[in-house]
Structure formats: structure tokens, C-alpha cells
Design a protein around this motif. Structure first.
Motif, PDB file in Angstrom:
ATOM      1  N   ILE A  95       1.194   4.393   3.949  1.00 30.81           N
ATOM      2  CA  ILE A  95       2.315   3.504   4.673  1.00 30.81           C
ATOM      3  C   ILE A  95       2.598   4.022   5.872  1.00 30.81           C
ATOM      4  CG2 ILE A  95       4.644   3.059   4.081  1.00 30.81           C
ATOM      5  CD1 ILE A  95       4.015   3.435   0.979  1.00 30.81           C
TER       6      ILE A  95
ATOM      7  N   ASN B  16       0.213   7.938   0.955  1.00 29.45           N
ATOM      8  CA  ASN B  16       0.297   7.031   0.295  1.00 29.45           C
ATOM      9  C   ASN B  16      -0.210   5.358   1.217  1.00 29.45           C
ATOM     10  OD1 ASN B  16       1.301   7.170  -2.543  1.00 29.45           O
ATOM     11  ND2 ASN B  16       2.513   8.544  -1.079  1.00 29.45           N
TER      12      ASN B  16
ATOM     13  N   ILE C 281       7.539   1.583  -3.910  1.00 30.89           N
ATOM     14  CA  ILE C 281       6.876   2.649  -3.606  1.00 30.89           C
ATOM     15  C   ILE C 281       7.372   4.082  -4.496  1.00 30.89           C
ATOM     16  CG2 ILE C 281       5.953   4.044  -1.543  1.00 30.89           C
ATOM     17  CD1 ILE C 281       6.660   1.904   0.310  1.00 30.89           C
TER      18      ILE C 281
ATOM     19  N   ILE D  54      13.213   1.810   1.844  1.00 31.02           N
ATOM     20  CA  ILE D  54      12.124   1.893   0.828  1.00 31.02           C
ATOM     21  C   ILE D  54      12.615   2.515  -0.693  1.00 31.02           C
ATOM     22  CG2 ILE D  54      10.534   3.698  -0.013  1.00 31.02           C
ATOM     23  CD1 ILE D  54       9.402   4.010   2.762  1.00 31.02           C
TER      24      ILE D  54
END
Length: 450
Positions: free
Chosen positions: A98, A96, A114, A108
Motif C-alpha cells: 500500500i 502490505n 486493511i 485506513i
């Protein structure tokens, strides 16, 4: 076919028994059942010995059974470790876009900005300790996690299978280059099967999905190229090994006598530049701080299956009323300094002009680190075992069996270790190590002999 059966019926029966035992290990074992775990592991270790004893020159047979043993675990959930959930988590982050070094799983989850498949399942599967710290897995590991997550398509099982196949391929690579390196060192190439068929290797790598075997594959590949005098091409491969796990960094000083000062300087420079290039895609202003903080925890916060540390702790707490949490922090700091001194002494005092002697020095250095460390998980010994086969020392093979005693801690709800079992483990290992050091063979009479 009948003649083959007559010639190989016992090894075939041993292999079938191993498959059944591995199946039980993979699908019918919980780690709290220490008696079953120990009995299965002991039986597998004995059968491994008999297979090599009977078929050590039959490469195809041992190759096939080694692959079959690993494939037994293909769709099994790791039952001795929860690390797989963090591996897939990091892989999903990279998928993704990250950076996994910048955020902890708990951060997170709290931010909620996310989302990816099985996010909650992955967080619930990993330990709370893992979830509140930044990732400590080097860049090549992260790339492999991302590759497995991509192949897994958002499925935990799919990602698990992908990681297993990567680890199995790495073990095949260790076998391939290991046999070639053994031949270059004038040693019997069947010794590589003491790694490839070892139950600890199969269970901890293919079964529990630890990446020591991937690190070892690149490390042995680099050593093979060095043995062929292709040290320049070995530098990026050695760097990849470091970027899977950091442990090969420990051995860099040992090459100084093997290469000589000028060539070793070039070797070190190219390895470190290659490492820097592999780190670059993950670099950010807070990367060094976050990563150093997490790696530092292994020196100052954790304790499991320790030998010397448990002795120091017992004396310090009993006679000097030391606080355990302060003791481990001080001990971790001293361990770093002690290992620097030990490796430098080994590099300077031993005769490392020949590759076998240099590899032997690496065995000594890593063994010293494990003997002194406050944390020695069973899969750590796989790396030591993997390159000790290129030397005359077999105490890592003994350790690959006795270290299963450390899993007794998981049979207790509070993970309390049995110091008596740990004493048996280390008395046998260190005792065999001392026996090999002062054994009957003249070249082992003194530590600093070539």
C-alpha cells in the motif's frame, strides 16, 4: 591493563558515568519531568566535552564509547517523541503493498479493509494530528521504515530495534566520511567527535529515532566525493540524502560558484533526475497533491521553539490584534519567499569557489531558515551541527545544548512554551553567532569574506 587504567582512568570513569546517565534517560525519564531531563542532559554534555578534551586523539576509545552510549538505548521506547509509531505504520503499509502517501491512518482505520499486526497499537501511539494527515516522509525514509517493519516481524519493539541499528550505522558512516572530509579540508579529524559523542545526537537520533543522521550520512558522503573531484558519482548520493529528508534541496544553488555554471547545471540535472527516479515507485495521480498539502502544514500550521516568529507574533497580536491562526499562515507563505531570496543572495554574493566556503554558506542558509522558522524541533539542529564541524563556526554546538530548553513545553499538559527559556536559548545562540561573525579573526570580520 593497569598502565592503560592509569593513563585513561578519568575518561573511563567519565564514560561509565555517561552510560549510567544515558540509562536513566532511556528507561527512567518521562518528558514531563523537565528538571531531571535538563540535569541529565547538562551532565552528559559536560562529560562529552571532557571525553573529547582528554581523548581527542584516541580514535578507538572515543569510537567504542560512542557505540556503547548508543547501545544503551537499544530496547528502550522513545520517550521524547511519538513519531516512531507513524514510521512503523508507514513501513507496515509498504509491506502490505500500500502506498503510504495515498491514505491517512484515520482513513485506513475507518475503511477497515486493511489489517496488519499491532495496527491499533500503532494508531493509538501516534498523535491525532499525525493520524489525520498523509505521510510527509520522503521515499528513502519510507523504504527504511519498510525494511525495519520487515525485520521487526510485526513487533513494535522489533521494528524499533531495527531502526536503531540503521541509525547507529548511519552515525558510524558520518564519523567515517566526516573524518576523511575533515582531512581533505586540512582540519583536525577529531572534530567529527563533536557530532558522534554529542548528547543531542545520541538522544534524538538513536534514542528518539529521528532520521536526520541518515540524511547527514549521505550528505557528508556526497561532500566527501565532491572534495575528491568525483562530483558525478556524488549526484545519486546527494539525491538519496534529499529523499531521506528534503533539507539538502536548500543548498543546491550554493554549488553554482563552486562548480561553475556548466558543471553546476549538469550536477543539478543529475541530482533532480535521481530524485525523480527514487520518487517514481510511489508516484500516483494524487501523490503530488497529498504530499504538498502535508509538507505545507509545516510552514502554515505548526509552531514550536520559534525565535523570530515569536517576536513577530507578539508584536502583531499585541499591537495589531492579529489572529494567530491567520498570522502563521501568512508568515509561512512569506518564509518560503524569504528563504528563496536568502539562498540566492548567499549563492551569488559569497565567494563559494572553495568547498569549505560553500559549506560555510550552507551553514548560514540553514541557520537563517531555523532562525526564521515557526517550528524548530531539537532534532532539526542535528543536521546543522553535523556539517558545521567542517567550518570554523561553533554556534551550532552551543545550540545543541541550549535547545534542550525547548522541551519545557512538554512539562505542561497544554504544551505551553516558556518564552523566557526560549529567549535564553536564542540570545545565547544568536549572540554566539554574532560573536563569531564579528570576532577577532580577520576572516570573520565581514560576512562576504571568503
Amino acid at each position: 591493563m593497569q598502565s592503560y587504567w592509569r593513563l585513561h582512568r578519568y575518561p573511563i570513569l567519565f564514560a561509565v558515568a555517561c552510560i549510567l546517565f544515558y540509562w536513566s534517560f532511556a528507561y527512567n525519564l518521562v518528558r514531563t519531568d523537565f528538571v531531571k531531563l535538563f540535569m541529565l542532559f547538562g551532565a552528559l554534555f559536560f562529560l562529552c566535552y571532557k571525553l573529547i578534551q582528554f581523548e581527542k586523539w584516541n580514535f578507538k576509545f572515543l569510537l567504542v564509547v560512542g557505540i556503547l552510549f548508543r547501545l544503551v538505548f537499544l530496547i528502550a521506547e522513545p520517550n521524547l517523541s511519538q513519531d516512531i509509531y507513524r514510521f512503523i505504520w508507514d513501513g507496515e503499509l509498504i509491506k502490505n503493498g500500500i502506498n503510504p502517501y495515498l491514505y491517512t491512518p484515520d482513513q485506513i482505520m475507518e475503511q477497515g479493509t486493511i489489517s496488519f499486526p499491532n495496527m491499533k497499537e500503532l494508531r493509538d501511539g501516534m498523535t491525532d494530528l499525525n493520524a489525520k494527515h498523509y505521510s510527509n516522509y520522503p521515499p528513502i525514509n519510507q523504504i527504511l521504515f519498510a525494511f525495519a517493519a520487515l525485520l521487526g516481524g510485526g513487533s513494535v519493539l522489533g521494528s524499533t530495534i531495527a531502526m536503531r541499528l540503521i541509525i547507529i550505522l548511519a552515525d558510524l558512516g558520518v564519523l567515517y566520511f566526516g573524518r576523511k572530509l575533515l582531512q581533505n579540508l586540512n582540519k583536525a579529524n577529531h572534530l567529527a567527535f563533536w557530532y558522534f559523542l554529542n548528547p543531542l545526537v545520541i538522544i534524538e537520533l538513536t534514542g528518539n529515532l529521528h532520521f536526520e543522521g541518515v540524511m547527514l550520512f549521505f550528505f557528508v558522503w556526497a561532500l566527501y566525493m565532491i572534495s575528491k573531484n568525483k562530483w558525478l558519482w556524488a549526484t545519486p548520493v546527494y539525491a538519496v540524502s534529499i529523499m531521506v529528508k528534503l533539507m539538502p534541496l536548500l543548498f543546491l544553488p550554493i554549488f553554482i560558484k563552486y562548480f561553475g555554471f556548466k558543471k553546476s547545471t549538469a550536477f543539478y540535472t543529475l541530482v533532480l533526475l535521481s530524485c525523480a527516479a527514487l520518487l517514481l515507485p510511489f508516484y500516483s495521480s494524487v501523490f503530488i497533491e497529498n504530499y504538498s498539502e502535508t509538507v505545507g502544514l509545516w510552514f502554515s500550521n505548526f509552531e514550536f521553539n520559534a525565535s523570530m516568529y515569536n517576536v513577530v507574533k507578539k508584536i502583531a497580536v499585541t499591537y495589531y490584534e492579529a489572529k494567530p491562526w491567520k498570522l502563521i499562515d501568512s508568515y509561512g507563505s512569506m518564509l518560503k519567499k524569504a528563504m528563496v531570496a536568502i539562498v540566492v543572495l548567499i549563492a551569488l554574493l559569497r565567494k563559494n569557489q572553495k568547498l569549505e566556503s560553500a559549506i560555510t554558506s550552507m551553514v548560514f542558509a540553514l541557520a537563517c531558515y531555523y532562525f526564521l522558522s515557526s517550528t524548530v524541533h531539537p532534532w532539526y539542529v542535528v543536521f546543522l551541527l553535523g556539517f558545521a564541524i567542517f567550518t570554523d563556526y561553533r554556534f551550532p554546538l552551543v545550540w545543541s545544548f541550549t535547545i534542550i530548553l525547548s522541551y519545557y513545553a512538554y512539562s505542561n499538559p497544554d504544551f505551553k512554551e516558556n518564552l523566557g527559556l526560549l529567549a535564553i536559548e536564542y540570545i545565547l545562540v544568536i549572540g554566539f553567532f554574532i560573536y563569531e561573525m564579528i570576532g577577532s579573526r580577520p576572516k570573520k570580520l565581514y560576512f562576504f569574506k571568503k
